[in-house]
Design a protein around this motif. Structure first.
Motif, mmCIF file in Angstrom:
data_model
loop_
_atom_site.group_PDB
_atom_site.id
_atom_site.type_symbol
_atom_site.label_atom_id
_atom_site.label_comp_id
_atom_site.label_asym_id
_atom_site.label_seq_id
_atom_site.Cartn_x
_atom_site.Cartn_y
_atom_site.Cartn_z
ATOM 1 N N PHE A 87 11.547 38.805 -41.180
ATOM 2 C CA PHE A 87 12.160 38.795 -41.928
ATOM 3 C C PHE A 87 12.255 37.486 -42.978
ATOM 4 C CE2 PHE A 87 13.223 42.026 -38.423
ATOM 5 C CZ PHE A 87 13.486 42.674 -39.251
ATOM 6 N N GLY A 88 12.845 37.830 -43.693
ATOM 7 C CA GLY A 88 13.280 36.421 -44.526
ATOM 8 C C GLY A 88 14.420 35.604 -44.088
ATOM 9 N N PRO A 89 14.858 34.385 -45.255
ATOM 10 C CA PRO A 89 15.966 33.623 -44.645
ATOM 11 C C PRO A 89 17.741 34.260 -44.565
ATOM 12 C CG PRO A 89 14.353 32.682 -46.497
ATOM 13 C CD PRO A 89 14.053 33.577 -46.168
ATOM 14 N N GLU A 90 17.064 35.098 -45.463
ATOM 15 C CA GLU A 90 18.300 35.923 -45.148
ATOM 16 C C GLU A 90 19.280 36.684 -43.700
ATOM 17 O OE1 GLU A 90 15.770 39.394 -45.531
ATOM 18 O OE2 GLU A 90 15.151 37.201 -46.030
ATOM 19 N N LEU A 91 17.979 36.485 -42.932
ATOM 20 C CA LEU A 91 19.324 36.677 -41.972
ATOM 21 C C LEU A 91 18.703 35.491 -41.062
ATOM 22 C CD1 LEU A 91 16.283 39.627 -40.081
ATOM 23 C CD2 LEU A 91 19.048 39.984 -41.442
ATOM 24 N N PRO A 92 20.043 35.729 -40.195
ATOM 25 C CA PRO A 92 20.260 34.212 -39.427
ATOM 26 C C PRO A 92 19.462 33.624 -38.685
ATOM 27 C CG PRO A 92 21.265 36.324 -38.340
ATOM 28 C CD PRO A 92 21.166 36.649 -39.445
ATOM 29 N N ALA A 93 19.526 32.128 -38.352
ATOM 30 C CA ALA A 93 18.823 31.234 -37.523
ATOM 31 C C ALA A 93 18.641 32.361 -36.287
ATOM 32 C CB ALA A 93 18.916 30.449 -37.111
ATOM 33 N N ALA A 94 19.402 32.489 -35.390
ATOM 34 C CA ALA A 94 19.310 33.312 -34.011
ATOM 35 C C ALA A 94 19.542 34.818 -34.452
ATOM 36 C CB ALA A 94 20.879 33.843 -33.717
ATOM 37 N N ARG A 95 18.281 35.599 -33.329
ATOM 38 C CA ARG A 95 18.424 36.920 -33.773
ATOM 39 C C ARG A 95 18.982 37.769 -33.436
ATOM 40 N NH1 ARG A 95 14.870 40.325 -29.883
ATOM 41 N NH2 ARG A 95 16.672 40.135 -28.705
ATOM 42 N N PRO A 96 19.990 38.926 -34.670
ATOM 43 C CA PRO A 96 20.933 39.258 -35.121
ATOM 44 C C PRO A 96 20.992 40.279 -33.970
ATOM 45 C CG PRO A 96 19.550 39.120 -36.574
ATOM 46 C CD PRO A 96 18.936 38.917 -36.311
ATOM 47 N N GLU A 97 22.103 41.265 -34.461
ATOM 48 C CA GLU A 97 22.295 42.438 -33.831
ATOM 49 C C GLU A 97 21.315 43.513 -33.966
ATOM 50 O OE1 GLU A 97 23.763 43.489 -30.759
ATOM 51 O OE2 GLU A 97 25.047 40.663 -30.751
ATOM 52 N N ALA A 98 20.643 44.779 -33.607
ATOM 53 C CA ALA A 98 20.416 45.428 -33.587
ATOM 54 C C ALA A 98 21.015 45.465 -35.144
ATOM 55 C CB ALA A 98 19.850 46.577 -32.711
ATOM 56 N N ALA A 104 18.290 46.275 -42.563
ATOM 57 C CA ALA A 104 17.294 44.848 -43.547
ATOM 58 C C ALA A 104 16.119 45.461 -43.390
ATOM 59 C CB ALA A 104 17.125 44.010 -42.744
ATOM 60 N N ALA A 105 16.062 46.721 -42.673
ATOM 61 C CA ALA A 105 14.645 47.127 -42.542
ATOM 62 C C ALA A 105 14.107 48.521 -41.791
ATOM 63 C CB ALA A 105 13.434 46.212 -41.588
ATOM 64 N N LEU A 106 15.212 48.616 -41.626
ATOM 65 C CA LEU A 106 14.952 50.223 -41.096
ATOM 66 C C LEU A 106 14.138 51.251 -42.239
ATOM 67 C CD1 LEU A 106 14.134 52.098 -39.088
ATOM 68 C CD2 LEU A 106 17.004 52.409 -38.712
ATOM 69 N N PRO A 107 15.569 51.305 -43.705
ATOM 70 C CA PRO A 107 14.915 52.243 -44.549
ATOM 71 C C PRO A 107 13.291 52.225 -45.343
ATOM 72 C CG PRO A 107 17.050 51.101 -44.975
ATOM 73 C CD PRO A 107 16.493 50.050 -43.533
ATOM 74 N N GLU A 108 13.093 50.684 -44.649
ATOM 75 C CA GLU A 108 11.152 50.676 -45.476
ATOM 76 C C GLU A 108 10.492 51.641 -44.448
ATOM 77 O OE1 GLU A 108 8.131 46.770 -45.830
ATOM 78 O OE2 GLU A 108 10.203 46.774 -44.557
ATOM 79 N N CYS A 109 10.817 51.028 -42.927
ATOM 80 C CA CYS A 109 9.995 51.676 -41.732
ATOM 81 C C CYS A 109 10.363 53.428 -41.981
ATOM 82 C CB CYS A 109 10.730 51.444 -39.799
ATOM 83 S SG CYS A 109 11.030 50.167 -39.807
ATOM 84 N N ARG A 110 11.501 54.035 -42.549
ATOM 85 C CA ARG A 110 11.318 55.088 -42.509
ATOM 86 C C ARG A 110 11.008 55.917 -43.775
ATOM 87 N NH1 ARG A 110 15.539 58.964 -40.445
ATOM 88 N NH2 ARG A 110 15.596 60.342 -42.241
ATOM 89 N N ALA A 111 10.436 54.772 -45.086
ATOM 90 C CA ALA A 111 9.866 55.726 -45.882
ATOM 91 C C ALA A 111 8.618 55.223 -45.580
ATOM 92 C CB ALA A 111 9.715 54.166 -47.229
ATOM 93 N N GLU A 112 7.964 54.523 -44.462
ATOM 94 C CA GLU A 112 6.847 54.289 -44.376
ATOM 95 C C GLU A 112 6.507 56.000 -43.080
ATOM 96 O OE1 GLU A 112 3.563 52.468 -44.328
ATOM 97 O OE2 GLU A 112 4.934 51.523 -46.348
ATOM 98 N N ALA A 113 7.605 56.011 -42.542
ATOM 99 C CA ALA A 113 6.871 57.373 -41.629
ATOM 100 C C ALA A 113 7.369 58.439 -42.451
ATOM 101 C CB ALA A 113 8.324 57.092 -40.901
ATOM 102 N N ALA A 114 7.483 58.624 -43.311
ATOM 103 C CA ALA A 114 6.855 59.973 -44.155
ATOM 104 C C ALA A 114 5.581 59.588 -44.712
ATOM 105 C CB ALA A 114 8.422 59.403 -45.576
ATOM 106 N N ASN A 143 9.331 32.935 -35.847
ATOM 107 C CA ASN A 143 8.125 33.793 -35.520
ATOM 108 C C ASN A 143 9.179 35.558 -35.691
ATOM 109 O OD1 ASN A 143 5.789 35.323 -35.516
ATOM 110 N ND2 ASN A 143 5.748 35.389 -33.882
ATOM 111 N N ARG A 144 9.285 35.275 -36.958
ATOM 112 C CA ARG A 144 9.792 36.813 -37.248
ATOM 113 C C ARG A 144 9.719 38.492 -37.104
ATOM 114 N NH1 ARG A 144 15.251 34.452 -40.738
ATOM 115 N NH2 ARG A 144 16.044 32.594 -38.361
ATOM 116 N N TRP A 145 9.052 38.291 -36.398
ATOM 117 C CA TRP A 145 7.855 39.327 -36.852
ATOM 118 C C TRP A 145 8.606 40.833 -37.135
ATOM 119 C CZ3 TRP A 145 6.991 43.208 -32.670
ATOM 120 C CH2 TRP A 145 6.989 42.596 -31.864
ATOM 121 N N TYR A 146 8.111 41.671 -37.251
ATOM 122 C CA TYR A 146 8.784 43.105 -37.100
ATOM 123 C C TYR A 146 7.922 44.264 -37.652
ATOM 124 C CZ TYR A 146 9.861 44.188 -42.023
ATOM 125 O OH TYR A 146 9.712 44.458 -43.439
ATOM 126 N N ARG A 147 7.661 45.433 -36.708
ATOM 127 C CA ARG A 147 7.090 46.842 -36.700
ATOM 128 C C ARG A 147 7.683 47.378 -37.087
ATOM 129 N NH1 ARG A 147 4.653 42.231 -37.179
ATOM 130 N NH2 ARG A 147 2.001 42.121 -36.623
#
Length: 291
Positions: A87-98, A104-114, A143-147
């Motif tokens: 995740f880039g700087p567009e998300l806050p310094a404190a981890r936001p709610e789910a 921010a990222a689930l559309p990308e994850c759904r495309a990858e799943a397909a 360290n704002r990793w996601y998978r």
């Protein structure tokens, strides 16, 4: 018209994850639109995800239990990782709610799943896009990793522990090995997952893509207009006949929140009034199984 149902978000063995319980509205081909009743909820996480002080699984690897550490997919695991991101700087310094992270990222994850599963129809199956991300302390340290990943869902929506990969699992006839069934009628309520060998009122058929997350949510009329011919034709092929009156095509679509998180499709079902105990596929004019 619509009674919107929030997507159910679940935790599996402590890992933050995302999985859709099909929701929205349903209608019957040739019939009037009927609002679905409120179904799924968004339970709060029971505990924070386990810290990832060690390595985090990469695409082609799997994860087991509460740890994002890599395991061999030939061994027991819950999630197969399909994509790594930060995740880039567009998300806050404190981890936001789910929900913020999902948007921010689930559309990308759904495309990858397909792509990974070999079909966009995974919302009509027991397989789902899944998402893992950094615990709060790592996030705060930058360290704002996601998978992105995929998982097979149990009837309670949690990830199943399995061995072996589901890559390409929904190509061709293999889709029916993972077909989702519902204990309730999609026309009336949010889908309640159940094994297709158990008494059920609906069997998942396919999805119909309706746009992109950045597009406006289609109106009920637009959803119905898109669903009616496709779901109806798919049902006819699935049954092997167009003459049955005891099996109808129904469909459900997403809420505004779900749409923005990448659930930009409606899902078609074969629905019966009486519960059946076997598949409706190629039933033709035979009696309903166990009906």
């Amino acid at each position: 018209m619509a009674s919107r149902t929030p997507a159910r978000r679940t935790l599996t063995t402590g890992l933050l994850a995302a999985a859709l319980v099909l929701s929205g509205c349903a209608t019957e081909v040739g019939g009037r639109a009927v609002a679905g009743s409120t179904g799924g909820t968004q339970p709060a996480p029971s505990k924070a995800p386990a810290p990832s002080k060690g390595p985090v699984a990469e695409p082609g690897q799997c994860v087991l239990g509460t740890s994002p550490a890599p395991v061999d997919c030939a061994k027991p695991h819950h999630v197969e990782v399909t994509k790594a991101g930060t995740f880039g700087p567009e998300l806050p310094a404190a981890r936001p709610e789910a929900d913020v992270i999902f948007k921010a990222a689930l559309p990308e994850c759904r495309a990858e799943a397909a792509k990974y599963l070999g079909s966009t129809d995974f919302d009509a199956s027991t397989l789902a896009a899944w998402m893992l991300w950094a615990p709060a302390d790592e996030w705060a340290a930058g360290n704002r990793w996601y998978r992105c990943g995929v998982a097979q869902l149990a009837t309670d929506g949690k990830a199943v522990e399995r061995t072996g990969s589901v890559k390409g699992a929904l190509t061709g006839e293999k889709f029916f090995e993972f077909q989702v069934c519902s204990a309730v009628k999609p026309l009336e309520a949010a889908v309640k997952r159940i094994a297709c060998t158990e008494p059920h009122h609906a069997e998942g058929l396919r999805v119909v893509t309706m746009g992109k997350p950045t597009d406006p949510l289609p109106s009920p009329e637009e959803f119905n207009a898109a669903a009616r011919p496709v779901c109806g034709e798919t049902l006819t092929k699935y049954l092997g006949t167009a003459t049955r009156e005891d099996v109808v095509a129904t469909w459900r679509w997403p809420s505004q929140t779900e749409w923005e998180q990448g659930f930009t499709n409606l899902t078609c079902f074969a629905q019966t009034d009486v519960a059946v105990t076997g598949t409706l596929r190629n039933i033709g004019t035979a009696p309903l199984p166990g009906g």
